[in-house]
Motif scaffolding. Structure first.
Motif, short mmCIF file in Angstrom:
data_model
loop_
_atom_site.label_atom_id
_atom_site.label_comp_id
_atom_site.label_asym_id
_atom_site.label_seq_id
_atom_site.Cartn_x
_atom_site.Cartn_y
_atom_site.Cartn_z
N GLN A 206 -55.87 -23.70 -43.37
CA GLN A 206 -55.88 -24.84 -42.48
C GLN A 206 -56.76 -25.97 -43.02
N ALA A 207 -57.33 -25.78 -44.17
CA ALA A 207 -58.27 -26.76 -44.74
C ALA A 207 -57.57 -28.04 -45.16
N ALA A 208 -58.33 -29.12 -45.19
CA ALA A 208 -57.85 -30.32 -45.87
C ALA A 208 -57.62 -29.97 -47.34
N ASN A 209 -56.59 -30.55 -47.92
CA ASN A 209 -56.26 -30.16 -49.29
C ASN A 209 -55.71 -31.34 -50.07
N TYR A 210 -56.43 -31.74 -51.11
CA TYR A 210 -56.01 -32.85 -51.96
C TYR A 210 -55.97 -32.42 -53.43
N THR A 211 -55.75 -31.13 -53.65
CA THR A 211 -55.71 -30.60 -55.02
C THR A 211 -54.31 -30.59 -55.61
N GLY A 212 -53.29 -30.68 -54.76
CA GLY A 212 -51.91 -30.56 -55.22
C GLY A 212 -51.41 -29.13 -55.24
N HIS A 213 -52.28 -28.17 -54.92
CA HIS A 213 -51.91 -26.76 -54.95
C HIS A 213 -52.30 -26.08 -53.64
N ALA A 214 -51.50 -25.10 -53.23
CA ALA A 214 -51.93 -24.24 -52.13
C ALA A 214 -53.14 -23.43 -52.59
#
Length: 315
Positions: A206-214
């Motif tokens: 559920q985290a914010a994610n800006y890495t491009g990967h799960a």
């Protein structure tokens, strides 16, 4: 790693008044259920009204003496005061406070939007501050009470692409350590820190994610009930700090970070890609940083997630 606080009885007091903040999911929900099984009186707090209702039902079934569920965002400076006033009106005292509320974000300092970074930090740091300022004076007047803050291994080390969470937990740890120093003149009042490693809760998905990967929790992944058990033990017998898991794992990582910084920095990036970032692509998302996703709140996460199948996050 353990260190003792002021001596206290190891016997659990019957029918304690226990406030759990962040009680609708993960470690918070596991902790609420653990106290419920001891027939304590529970006050459950979360910003997720729907998930909080399910948590209330589960705690009643688990054996709680009473359960009061309150929808509040602890990041609101006035929320903690309202909570304390409500508890004192209903119960007249507060015996144990457990602060587990947190949100997580993945992404470099440059990539992550400023409002997401700030909210991740504020939830941990200012949430702890607001709660402590409201609760500790009540405990001081009674000369009794235990305040338990759930921190993290990342409260002692940094990891690339997890800067927001590390800043949040370093700041929270500083608040908690300062409170430990400032309550030395308060007999019967204890401030405890719990530092979990990788725990199988929904927060990773559920985290914010800006890495491009799960992403996924890094191995070894422990059940949230392990942390809940450590928290209930602290309520019985307070200590300044407990690491979960107990053993050399977390201290070894911290030692490497402090004593071998160049080697640590060389290894931590590749290890993050190997252990945390999956091959599955993921579009940028603020996750649950600003708004909860009640349908996804539960005790356990999805680890191990099926290969190549990222768990959907809210947009």
């Amino acid at each position: 790693m353990r260190s003792r606080l002021k001596p206290r009885s190891t016997r659990a007091a019957p029918g304690r008044i226990v406030l759990v903040v962040g009680a609708s999911s993960g470690i918070g929900l596991a902790t609420a259920l653990a106290f419920a099984a001891r027939a304590d009186h529970l006050v459950l707090v979360s910003r997720s009204t729907e998930a909080l209702s399910a948590a209330e039902t589960a705690c009643r079934r688990a054996g709680a003496a009473t359960v009061d569920a309150v929808s509040e965002d602890i990041g609101d400076p006035a929320a903690a005061g309202r909570l304390v006033a409500r508890i004192l009106d209903r119960h007249g005292r507060i015996d144990v406070v457990v602060h587990t509320a947190t949100v997580m974000g993945y992404g470099s300092v440059e990539e992550m939007p400023g409002d997401v970074f700030t909210t991740v930090v504020d939830t941990a740091v200012h949430g702890t501050l607001h709660l402590a300022r409201a609760v500790l004076p009540v405990m001081r007047r009674r000369h009794a009470g235990t305040f338990i803050g759930v921190n993290s291994l990342l409260g002692s080390v940094t990891v690339p692409r997890m800067g927001a969470y590390a800043v949040a937990k370093w700041g929270q740890r500083a608040v908690l350590r300062t409170l430990q120093q400032e309550t030395r003149d308060a007999p019967g009042v204890s401030v405890c820190i719990v530092s979990p490693g990788s725990i199988n809760t929904p927060i990773y998905y559920q985290a914010a994610n800006y890495t491009g990967h799960a992403v996924r929790p890094p191995w070894p992944v422990l059940a949230p009930e392990r942390v809940a058990a450590a928290i209930t033990r602290l309520a019985d017998r307070p200590r300044r700090h407990v690491s979960v898991p107990i053993g050399p794992g977390n201290p070894l990582v911290i030692t490497g970070f402090r004593l071998l910084p160049r080697l640590y920095d060389r290894l931590v990036g590749p290890l993050l890609k190997l252990a945390v970032l999956t091959r599955a692509r993921r579009r940028p998302t603020p996750g649950t940083v600003h708004h909860p996703a009640p349908a996804n709140e539960r005790v356990h996460g999805h680890w191990p997630a099926p290969p190549g199948e990222p768990v959907e996050l809210p947009d």
